[in-house]
Structures are given as C-alpha cells and as structure tokens.
Design a protein around this motif. Structure first.
Motif, PDB file in Angstrom:
ATOM      1  N   GLU A 231       8.120  -8.820 -21.680  1.00  0.00           N
ATOM      2  CA  GLU A 231       9.256  -9.855 -22.015  1.00  0.00           C
ATOM      3  C   GLU A 231       8.822 -11.444 -22.038  1.00  0.00           C
ATOM      4  OE1 GLU A 231      14.285  -9.829 -22.163  1.00  0.00           O
ATOM      5  OE2 GLU A 231      13.314 -10.211 -20.343  1.00  0.00           O
ATOM      6  N   ALA A 232       8.586 -11.814 -21.072  1.00  0.00           N
ATOM      7  CA  ALA A 232       8.206 -13.330 -20.840  1.00  0.00           C
ATOM      8  C   ALA A 232       7.038 -13.845 -21.715  1.00  0.00           C
ATOM      9  CB  ALA A 232       7.901 -13.527 -19.264  1.00  0.00           C
ATOM     10  N   ILE A 233       5.957 -12.844 -21.728  1.00  0.00           N
ATOM     11  CA  ILE A 233       4.680 -13.132 -22.411  1.00  0.00           C
ATOM     12  C   ILE A 233       5.050 -13.255 -23.752  1.00  0.00           C
ATOM     13  CG2 ILE A 233       2.413 -12.285 -23.052  1.00  0.00           C
ATOM     14  CD1 ILE A 233       2.174 -11.431 -19.975  1.00  0.00           C
ATOM     15  N   ALA A 234       5.895 -12.231 -24.376  1.00  0.00           N
ATOM     16  CA  ALA A 234       6.139 -12.053 -25.694  1.00  0.00           C
ATOM     17  C   ALA A 234       7.112 -13.300 -26.350  1.00  0.00           C
ATOM     18  CB  ALA A 234       7.132 -10.691 -26.140  1.00  0.00           C
TER      19      ALA A 234
ATOM     20  N   HIS B  14       8.602  -5.749 -31.821  1.00  0.00           N
ATOM     21  CA  HIS B  14       9.574  -6.406 -31.022  1.00  0.00           C
ATOM     22  C   HIS B  14       9.348  -6.232 -29.548  1.00  0.00           C
ATOM     23  CE1 HIS B  14      12.242  -6.811 -34.503  1.00  0.00           C
ATOM     24  NE2 HIS B  14      11.890  -5.808 -34.898  1.00  0.00           N
ATOM     25  N   PRO B  15       8.240  -6.507 -28.956  1.00  0.00           N
ATOM     26  CA  PRO B  15       7.666  -6.507 -27.745  1.00  0.00           C
ATOM     27  C   PRO B  15       8.758  -7.107 -26.466  1.00  0.00           C
ATOM     28  CG  PRO B  15       6.297  -8.161 -28.618  1.00  0.00           C
ATOM     29  CD  PRO B  15       7.184  -7.497 -29.662  1.00  0.00           C
ATOM     30  N   ASN B  16       9.493  -7.840 -26.979  1.00  0.00           N
ATOM     31  CA  ASN B  16      10.272  -8.478 -25.919  1.00  0.00           C
ATOM     32  C   ASN B  16      11.606  -7.586 -25.706  1.00  0.00           C
ATOM     33  OD1 ASN B  16      11.028  -9.044 -28.581  1.00  0.00           O
ATOM     34  ND2 ASN B  16      12.391 -10.685 -28.140  1.00  0.00           N
ATOM     35  N   TYR B  17      11.939  -6.892 -26.785  1.00  0.00           N
ATOM     36  CA  TYR B  17      13.149  -6.126 -26.694  1.00  0.00           C
ATOM     37  C   TYR B  17      12.585  -4.612 -25.603  1.00  0.00           C
ATOM     38  CZ  TYR B  17      16.125  -8.364 -29.784  1.00  0.00           C
ATOM     39  OH  TYR B  17      16.724  -9.419 -30.533  1.00  0.00           O
ATOM     40  N   PHE B  18      11.365  -4.573 -25.768  1.00  0.00           N
ATOM     41  CA  PHE B  18      10.713  -3.008 -25.181  1.00  0.00           C
ATOM     42  C   PHE B  18      10.675  -3.675 -23.614  1.00  0.00           C
ATOM     43  CE2 PHE B  18       6.845  -1.400 -23.061  1.00  0.00           C
ATOM     44  CZ  PHE B  18       7.102   0.087 -22.927  1.00  0.00           C
TER      45      PHE B  18
ATOM     46  N   LYS C 277       4.744 -21.652 -40.493  1.00  0.00           N
ATOM     47  CA  LYS C 277       6.053 -21.924 -41.014  1.00  0.00           C
ATOM     48  C   LYS C 277       5.922 -20.667 -42.147  1.00  0.00           C
ATOM     49  CE  LYS C 277       9.457 -24.957 -42.721  1.00  0.00           C
ATOM     50  NZ  LYS C 277       9.475 -26.088 -43.378  1.00  0.00           N
ATOM     51  N   GLU C 278       7.186 -20.151 -42.232  1.00  0.00           N
ATOM     52  CA  GLU C 278       7.154 -19.044 -43.146  1.00  0.00           C
ATOM     53  C   GLU C 278       6.294 -17.761 -42.967  1.00  0.00           C
ATOM     54  OE1 GLU C 278       9.765 -18.868 -45.296  1.00  0.00           O
ATOM     55  OE2 GLU C 278      10.409 -21.014 -44.526  1.00  0.00           O
ATOM     56  N   LYS C 279       5.798 -17.615 -41.878  1.00  0.00           N
ATOM     57  CA  LYS C 279       4.914 -16.398 -41.362  1.00  0.00           C
ATOM     58  C   LYS C 279       5.490 -15.686 -40.489  1.00  0.00           C
ATOM     59  CE  LYS C 279       0.380 -18.774 -42.288  1.00  0.00           C
ATOM     60  NZ  LYS C 279      -0.926 -19.234 -41.764  1.00  0.00           N
ATOM     61  N   TRP C 280       5.387 -14.487 -40.227  1.00  0.00           N
ATOM     62  CA  TRP C 280       5.454 -13.526 -39.214  1.00  0.00           C
ATOM     63  C   TRP C 280       4.531 -13.531 -38.195  1.00  0.00           C
ATOM     64  CZ3 TRP C 280       3.917 -11.816 -43.979  1.00  0.00           C
ATOM     65  CH2 TRP C 280       2.890 -10.961 -43.895  1.00  0.00           C
ATOM     66  N   ILE C 281       4.881 -13.470 -36.819  1.00  0.00           N
ATOM     67  CA  ILE C 281       3.926 -13.380 -35.884  1.00  0.00           C
ATOM     68  C   ILE C 281       3.240 -12.123 -35.852  1.00  0.00           C
ATOM     69  CG2 ILE C 281       5.651 -12.686 -34.005  1.00  0.00           C
ATOM     70  CD1 ILE C 281       3.919 -14.112 -32.002  1.00  0.00           C
ATOM     71  N   ASP C 282       1.969 -11.978 -35.616  1.00  0.00           N
ATOM     72  CA  ASP C 282       1.137 -10.601 -35.783  1.00  0.00           C
ATOM     73  C   ASP C 282      -0.071 -10.994 -34.877  1.00  0.00           C
ATOM     74  OD1 ASP C 282      -0.060  -8.491 -36.413  1.00  0.00           O
ATOM     75  OD2 ASP C 282      -0.799  -9.127 -38.523  1.00  0.00           O
ATOM     76  N   GLN C 283       0.233 -11.416 -33.649  1.00  0.00           N
ATOM     77  CA  GLN C 283      -0.647 -11.735 -32.550  1.00  0.00           C
ATOM     78  C   GLN C 283      -0.348 -11.581 -31.319  1.00  0.00           C
ATOM     79  OE1 GLN C 283      -0.734 -16.563 -32.222  1.00  0.00           O
ATOM     80  NE2 GLN C 283      -1.112 -15.821 -34.193  1.00  0.00           N
TER      81      GLN C 283
ATOM     82  N   GLN D  19       4.774 -16.201 -26.300  1.00  0.00           N
ATOM     83  CA  GLN D  19       3.713 -16.101 -27.484  1.00  0.00           C
ATOM     84  C   GLN D  19       4.569 -16.550 -28.880  1.00  0.00           C
ATOM     85  OE1 GLN D  19       2.345 -12.170 -27.280  1.00  0.00           O
ATOM     86  NE2 GLN D  19       0.556 -12.702 -26.041  1.00  0.00           N
ATOM     87  N   LYS D  20       5.810 -16.120 -29.052  1.00  0.00           N
ATOM     88  CA  LYS D  20       6.457 -16.290 -30.244  1.00  0.00           C
ATOM     89  C   LYS D  20       6.791 -17.748 -30.333  1.00  0.00           C
ATOM     90  CE  LYS D  20       9.877 -14.309 -33.143  1.00  0.00           C
ATOM     91  NZ  LYS D  20      11.042 -13.276 -33.524  1.00  0.00           N
ATOM     92  N   ARG D  21       7.141 -18.315 -29.100  1.00  0.00           N
ATOM     93  CA  ARG D  21       7.562 -19.849 -29.203  1.00  0.00           C
ATOM     94  C   ARG D  21       6.387 -20.680 -29.658  1.00  0.00           C
ATOM     95  NH1 ARG D  21      11.098 -22.784 -24.489  1.00  0.00           N
ATOM     96  NH2 ARG D  21      12.675 -21.957 -25.642  1.00  0.00           N
ATOM     97  N   GLN D  22       4.967 -20.339 -29.066  1.00  0.00           N
ATOM     98  CA  GLN D  22       3.910 -21.079 -29.418  1.00  0.00           C
ATOM     99  C   GLN D  22       3.605 -20.795 -30.829  1.00  0.00           C
ATOM    100  OE1 GLN D  22       1.154 -19.439 -26.406  1.00  0.00           O
ATOM    101  NE2 GLN D  22       1.607 -20.979 -25.064  1.00  0.00           N
ATOM    102  N   PHE D  23       3.796 -19.650 -31.186  1.00  0.00           N
ATOM    103  CA  PHE D  23       3.545 -19.499 -32.769  1.00  0.00           C
ATOM    104  C   PHE D  23       4.222 -20.287 -33.654  1.00  0.00           C
ATOM    105  CE2 PHE D  23       4.231 -16.936 -36.660  1.00  0.00           C
ATOM    106  CZ  PHE D  23       3.076 -16.604 -37.085  1.00  0.00           C
TER     107      PHE D  23
END
Length: 314
Positions: free
Chosen positions: A203-206, A234-238, A220-226, A209-213
């Motif tokens: 959860e913390a790493i996900a 949704h790895p943070n929810y997992f 901007k206007e992209k979805w995170i795929d890394q 990663q999303k905040r840095q992305f």
C-alpha cells in the motif's frame, strides 16, 4: 478512509433528508448493538463522538479538509485507549497487544499523513462537492466513517480489551491456561504480522509511486502503468485488504465465542473496496476518462484489477 460516491440523489441534495437520516440511525444503532455484545460501548461512543464533533466544525466551514485525517486519527485514539486500559488494573499489555497495536498505529499515521498532504495540495476532495451542501447527507458520511473505523478495527479492540486472568484468582488451572493464551506467541502472531507487513509495504509503495507519477507534468491526463501498477490496477487496495487480514490473524488467538464477530473486519474492508466505494468508483471514472482509448482498453485487458499478477497477452 470511507469513500462516499459523489452522486447523491437529487432529492437528497435539495430537500430530501429521510434516507440519510435513516442510514445514520441504522449505522449508529447497529454499531451500538455489536459493541454492546462485545463489551466495547465506551470505544464505539468515543468513535462516533469524534466523528460527530468533527462534523460540526465541517458543517460550519462547509469543508471536508479534515475528514480523512479525523478517520485515521480515530484509529490511533481507540487503539491507544484500549491498549492502556489494563493499566488501571495493574495489567501490562502483552507482546501480542503491543506489536499488533503498533501495526495499526504505523498504518494510520502513514495513511493520515498521506491523505492530509494530498488534500492540502489539491485544496479539496471532489467526492464532497455535492454532499457537503446537504447537511443530512454530509452528516451521514461522518457516521459511515465511524462505522468504517469500528468494524475495521474490531480485531484490535477485542484483542486489547481481552486481558489475562489475575494471578490471585481461585481457579489456578484456568488462570494458567488464560495467561498462557494471552502471553505466549504462536504461529498465528508471526504469520499475521508478516502478512500485515507485506500489505503495508504494498500500500505504501503503491501510494508513493502514484504520487510521484502525478507530480510529473508530462504524465497529465495519463493513467499510471508502472511499478506495482503494472501488475495491478489497484495495488494499494490489495495492500489494504492484505494488512487487515494480517491484523485479524495476529489478534485471533485470544478470541472466544462472540469475539469471532471481529472476523468481519477484512470481509468488510474487502466488500467496501471492491463492491461499494473503491474499485467501482475508480473504474467508472477511468472508463469515462480513457474508455475510448485503445491503449487503455489493452491495459485493462492485460492487467489484474486487484491482485498483482503478471501481464496477460490479450
């Protein structure tokens, strides 16, 4: 924290009050009944009291800025309150209670910091744009947050309010057994803490990663795929579901009879995130934003929605 859909029915936003009031009443009464059964009334009262006090401030200021912080802080307050209750009777917390409580405090502190810095940066939480203009619905969200805290934290509340029998009790054999159950660690403790750690790291790493992305203007206007997001949408929810499963496992060695109602915790978290307010809302928003993009459709087909797994070929 407990995430509400921003799509409040039109009648609720204007003059309708019955549905949110009834929801708040049902949430409060059901929490009371469960807490009464488990001997947790002071703590559920504290939980709801904190949320409702925060609601008063939020209603006057028409602001949701401290909603998430209030929720995460309540976890810390209730965990410490139950952990320290034995001091009045001269009973020190067990190693199991200390470590499992520490897990919750670490999780709540990180989540609270992450959420408060996010809303301070964004200025608002768009989930509340419509809800906060209708007081009954706004009040309902705070009551639901109290329910979220109570049900999710149940294993730790039960663990920390369960104390070993005093050594001067008459039934020495029962006393020995009870003390052994409370003070001796077993495989469930070590497995539970390991599962919690794995979930917390995911959860913390996900989140990081999303905040840095998002901080990169080129994204901007992209979805995170890394990073972890390459293996799960949704790895943070997992990670969230995983860590609360670990907390339950680490707590359950002391459970007796009705205490097993606390097993609802990871079930509730799973249903909340996968069926109510987590995945459904985010998937709907993503489809609305990128649904016509073939690359995004390919990403959806190839990437697990929740459990991290290797990419598919379709």
């Amino acid at each position: 924290s407990f995430k509400m859909s921003e799509n409040v029915p039109k009648q609720s936003r204007s003059s309708g009050w019955l549905a949110p009031v009834l929801t708040s009443a049902i949430v409060t009464s059901s929490s009371y009944l469960l807490a009464n059964k488990l001997g947790l009334l002071p703590y559920v009262a504290t939980d709801f009291g904190i949320q409702w006090a925060a609601f008063v401030h939020a209603a006057f200021t028409r602001s949701e800025k401290y909603y998430d912080l209030t929720g995460s802080s309540t976890y810390v307050v209730l965990t410490l309150a139950t952990l320290l209750r034995g001091n009045k009777e001269g009973i020190s917390p067990s190693t199991r209670q200390l470590i499992t409580s520490g897990c919750v405090i670490v999780w709540a502190t990180r989540l609270g910091y992450f959420l408060i810095t996010r809303i301070m940066r964004d200025g608002k939480d768009k989930r509340f744009d419509k809800i906060k203009t209708h007081l009954p619905s706004f009040f309902m969200t705070w009551s639901l947050q109290a329910l979220w805290v109570f049900l999710t934290l149940l294993p730790v509340l039960v663990l920390n309010t369960s104390t070993a029998t005093h050594s001067n009790d008459n039934n020495s054999s029962s006393n020995a057994l009870d003390n052994n159950t409370h003070n001796t660690l077993n495989w469930k403790d070590y497995a539970g803490w390991s599962i919690w750690l794995a979930g917390w790291l995911i959860e913390a790493i996900a989140d990081r990663q999303k905040r840095q992305f998002r901080a990169d203007p080129s994204n901007k206007e992209k979805w995170i795929d890394q990073g972890l997001w390459r293996y799960s949408r949704h790895p943070n929810y997992f990670g969230e579901i995983t860590l609360w499963t670990g907390v339950l496992l680490a707590s359950c060695s002391v459970f007796k009879k009705w205490d097993w109602l606390a097993a609802i915790s990871p079930v509730f978290v799973t249903l909340l995130l996968t069926k109510v307010s987590g995945l459904p809302m985010l998937e709907k928003a993503a489809d609305k934003h990128w649904g016509s993009n073939p690359a995004y459709q390919r990403y959806k087909r190839q990437t697990s929605i929740l459990i991290p797994w290797f990419r598919g070929n379709n």
